[in-house]
Design a protein around this motif. Structure first.
Motif, PDB file in Angstrom:
ATOM      1  N   PRO A  98      10.796   1.583   1.136  1.00  0.00           N
ATOM      2  CA  PRO A  98      11.850   2.113   2.011  1.00  0.00           C
ATOM      3  C   PRO A  98      11.408   2.047   3.471  1.00  0.00           C
ATOM      4  N   LYS A  99      12.348   2.248   4.341  1.00  0.00           N
ATOM      5  CA  LYS A  99      12.043   2.175   5.768  1.00  0.00           C
ATOM      6  C   LYS A  99      11.052   3.267   6.170  1.00  0.00           C
ATOM      7  N   ARG A 100      10.083   2.871   7.012  1.00  0.00           N
ATOM      8  CA  ARG A 100       9.092   3.788   7.578  1.00  0.00           C
ATOM      9  C   ARG A 100       8.318   4.550   6.503  1.00  0.00           C
ATOM     10  N   GLN A 101       8.017   3.863   5.398  1.00  0.00           N
ATOM     11  CA  GLN A 101       7.294   4.506   4.309  1.00  0.00           C
ATOM     12  C   GLN A 101       5.984   3.783   4.031  1.00  0.00           C
ATOM     13  N   HIS A 102       5.142   4.405   3.171  1.00  0.00           N
ATOM     14  CA  HIS A 102       3.791   3.932   2.908  1.00  0.00           C
ATOM     15  C   HIS A 102       3.618   3.580   1.435  1.00  0.00           C
ATOM     16  N   VAL A 103       2.624   2.760   1.163  1.00  0.00           N
ATOM     17  CA  VAL A 103       2.240   2.446  -0.206  1.00  0.00           C
ATOM     18  C   VAL A 103       0.732   2.207  -0.231  1.00  0.00           C
ATOM     19  N   ILE A 104       0.088   2.623  -1.318  1.00  0.00           N
ATOM     20  CA  ILE A 104      -1.370   2.515  -1.436  1.00  0.00           C
ATOM     21  C   ILE A 104      -1.721   1.433  -2.458  1.00  0.00           C
ATOM     22  N   PHE A 105      -2.671   0.574  -2.088  1.00  0.00           N
ATOM     23  CA  PHE A 105      -3.266  -0.387  -3.009  1.00  0.00           C
ATOM     24  C   PHE A 105      -4.711   0.037  -3.261  1.00  0.00           C
ATOM     25  N   TRP A 106      -5.080   0.119  -4.539  1.00  0.00           N
ATOM     26  CA  TRP A 106      -6.418   0.550  -4.913  1.00  0.00           C
ATOM     27  C   TRP A 106      -7.338  -0.669  -5.012  1.00  0.00           C
ATOM     28  N   ALA A 107      -8.373  -0.684  -4.192  1.00  0.00           N
ATOM     29  CA  ALA A 107      -9.341  -1.794  -4.186  1.00  0.00           C
ATOM     30  C   ALA A 107     -10.420  -1.510  -5.219  1.00  0.00           C
ATOM     31  N   ASP A 108     -10.047  -1.629  -6.505  1.00  0.00           N
ATOM     32  CA  ASP A 108     -10.975  -1.302  -7.590  1.00  0.00           C
ATOM     33  C   ASP A 108     -11.383  -2.525  -8.406  1.00  0.00           C
ATOM     34  N   GLY A 109     -10.859  -3.706  -8.072  1.00  0.00           N
ATOM     35  CA  GLY A 109     -11.221  -4.909  -8.802  1.00  0.00           C
ATOM     36  C   GLY A 109     -10.654  -4.966 -10.211  1.00  0.00           C
ATOM     37  N   GLN A 110      -9.614  -4.200 -10.500  1.00  0.00           N
ATOM     38  CA  GLN A 110      -9.022  -4.172 -11.848  1.00  0.00           C
ATOM     39  C   GLN A 110      -7.507  -4.382 -11.754  1.00  0.00           C
ATOM     40  N   PRO A 111      -7.093  -5.607 -11.512  1.00  0.00           N
ATOM     41  CA  PRO A 111      -5.652  -5.871 -11.359  1.00  0.00           C
ATOM     42  C   PRO A 111      -4.860  -5.666 -12.641  1.00  0.00           C
ATOM     43  N   THR A 112      -5.541  -5.625 -13.786  1.00  0.00           N
ATOM     44  CA  THR A 112      -4.820  -5.412 -15.045  1.00  0.00           C
ATOM     45  C   THR A 112      -4.284  -3.993 -15.171  1.00  0.00           C
ATOM     46  N   GLN A 154     -15.246   4.221   0.797  1.00  0.00           N
ATOM     47  CA  GLN A 154     -15.995   4.932  -0.243  1.00  0.00           C
ATOM     48  C   GLN A 154     -15.280   6.244  -0.543  1.00  0.00           C
ATOM     49  N   ASN A 155     -14.768   6.345  -1.758  1.00  0.00           N
ATOM     50  CA  ASN A 155     -13.970   7.497  -2.167  1.00  0.00           C
ATOM     51  C   ASN A 155     -14.742   8.267  -3.237  1.00  0.00           C
ATOM     52  N   ASP A 156     -15.358   9.382  -2.825  1.00  0.00           N
ATOM     53  CA  ASP A 156     -16.106  10.220  -3.767  1.00  0.00           C
ATOM     54  C   ASP A 156     -15.363  11.487  -4.154  1.00  0.00           C
ATOM     55  N   ASN A 157     -14.602  12.059  -3.226  1.00  0.00           N
ATOM     56  CA  ASN A 157     -13.909  13.320  -3.520  1.00  0.00           C
ATOM     57  C   ASN A 157     -12.506  13.365  -2.914  1.00  0.00           C
ATOM     58  N   SER A 158     -11.931  12.203  -2.697  1.00  0.00           N
ATOM     59  CA  SER A 158     -10.580  12.152  -2.120  1.00  0.00           C
ATOM     60  C   SER A 158      -9.562  11.936  -3.238  1.00  0.00           C
ATOM     61  N   VAL A 159      -8.473  11.284  -2.937  1.00  0.00           N
ATOM     62  CA  VAL A 159      -7.372  11.137  -3.885  1.00  0.00           C
ATOM     63  C   VAL A 159      -7.768  10.256  -5.067  1.00  0.00           C
ATOM     64  N   VAL A 160      -7.048  10.452  -6.188  1.00  0.00           N
ATOM     65  CA  VAL A 160      -7.296   9.668  -7.387  1.00  0.00           C
ATOM     66  C   VAL A 160      -6.082   8.779  -7.663  1.00  0.00           C
ATOM     67  N   ASP A 161      -6.307   7.714  -8.424  1.00  0.00           N
ATOM     68  CA  ASP A 161      -5.211   6.801  -8.754  1.00  0.00           C
ATOM     69  C   ASP A 161      -4.473   7.289  -9.999  1.00  0.00           C
ATOM     70  N   ASP A 162      -3.583   6.461 -10.538  1.00  0.00           N
ATOM     71  CA  ASP A 162      -2.798   6.849 -11.706  1.00  0.00           C
ATOM     72  C   ASP A 162      -3.616   6.892 -12.986  1.00  0.00           C
TER      73      ASP A 162
END
Length: 320
Positions: free
Chosen positions: A100-114, A35-43
């Motif tokens: 890249p090696k030892r790096q991170h990536v975020i997937f947004w679970a928003d139900g909008q793959p488009t 549950q993200n109410d006041n944390s990071v935002v997507d693009d």
């Protein structure tokens, strides 16, 4: 011949695909916010639940064509195509899917793959246990999975204590709840879960060398050592150049390098004699021509023009 080449090409493609599938075993679920109410935002400027993946290997990792889902029921389905239809497939053709090696990536679970590659077709439900799994390209093998407890509060994350690593001695300490209350529990999307705000070696050096004398001496030693090394290198290079020059000179004269006469100055060429010769030359050139670079044109006293001279006339007078 063509048939053999085609077979060899297929074998190479299969080997590459197998190697790619094996390297994806290093992909790990690293941090989840339900549950993200006041944390990071997507693009798009929206706040949604997110899942952070981590490349635990020391080489780049291509994650396209892997599958992500929150539906644990896919484990009971044996048909690969049916499984794929129930999960989110990371699409091909996006350069950002190469981690890249030892790096991170975020997937947004928003139900909008488009909205893009990193927006899944499922959402997470607060107040319930949320199971999340990653499958390989065949959709039959689980790369990594985790169940986020229902007790996870809003704006907190369920994260690994150490990026991509399990605590084999005490598995219960592998995952922890992070709430931004202390440095050890900071929420770190797209960043390392362990934040080091100090360096033990730096602190030790600061304690032992409070006034910085050792640091000064060390810096000076490094600088002068580098200068000495440069001098040695330049000396060696000059000797090599001199040797090559002598060898070329001997080759042009058709003699051996050992038979070349040594270039030595005569004993009578002292510094005083050379200075006297230079001074004499200077005085000679100075008195000989003070205007060696100046062109002087003097006016003729008597006006004379060859056009008025009778010797240049076109008419020849008869001689008597």
């Amino acid at each position: 011949m063509k048939k053999k080449l085609s077979t060899l090409l297929l074998v190479m493609v299969a080997c590459c695909a197998s190697l790619s599938a094996q390297t994806r075993d290093f992909l790990r679920i690293n941090e989840i916010m339900v549950q993200n109410d006041n944390s990071v935002v997507d693009d798009y400027g929206c706040r949604s639940a997110w899942v952070e993946l981590f490349n635990s290997s020391f080489a780049p990792l291509e994650i396209s064509s892997v599958y992500i889902t929150n539906n644990k029921g896919v484990l009971d389905i044996k048909d690969a195509q049916a499984r794929k239809a129930m999960m989110y497939a990371v699409p091909l053709g996006d350069v950002n899917t190469e981690m890249p090696k030892r790096q991170h990536v975020i997937f947004w679970a928003d139900g909008q793959p488009t909205r893009g590659t990193f927006h899944t077709n499922f959402t997470l439900t607060p107040g319930e246990d949320n199971w999340i799994g990653i499958f390989d390209a065949s959709a039959m093998n689980v790369i990594d999975s985790i169940t986020v407890p229902a007790s996870l509060a809003a704006n907190t994350t369920y994260a690994r204590a150490i990026d991509g690593k399990d605590n084999d001695e005490n598995p219960a300490l592998t995952w922890q709840v992070r709430d931004n209350l202390t440095p050890a529990s900071y929420i770190t999307p797209s960043s390392n879960n362990i934040i080091t705000d100090s360096n033990s070696k730096v602190e030790t050096f600061k304690t032992q060398d409070e006034n910085g004398f050792a640091m000064t001496v060390m810096a000076m030693c490094i600088v002068f050592s580098a200068l000495l090394l440069l001098c040695i290198c330049f000396y060696i290079i000059s000797k090599i150049g001199e040797r090559v020059s002598k060898r070329n000179k001997a080759k042009s004269q058709g003699t051996n390098l050992g038979n070349m006469p040594r270039d030595e100055h005569p004993d009578h060429d002292s510094g005083e004699e050379i200075a006297a010769i230079v001074m004499a030359l200077h005085e000679h050139l100075d008195t000989h021509d003070r205007e060696n670079t100046v062109l002087t044109i003097n006016k003729v006293k008597r006006a004379y023009s060859p056009w008025s001279s009778k010797i240049y006339s076109m008419r020849e007078l008869p001689k008597r």
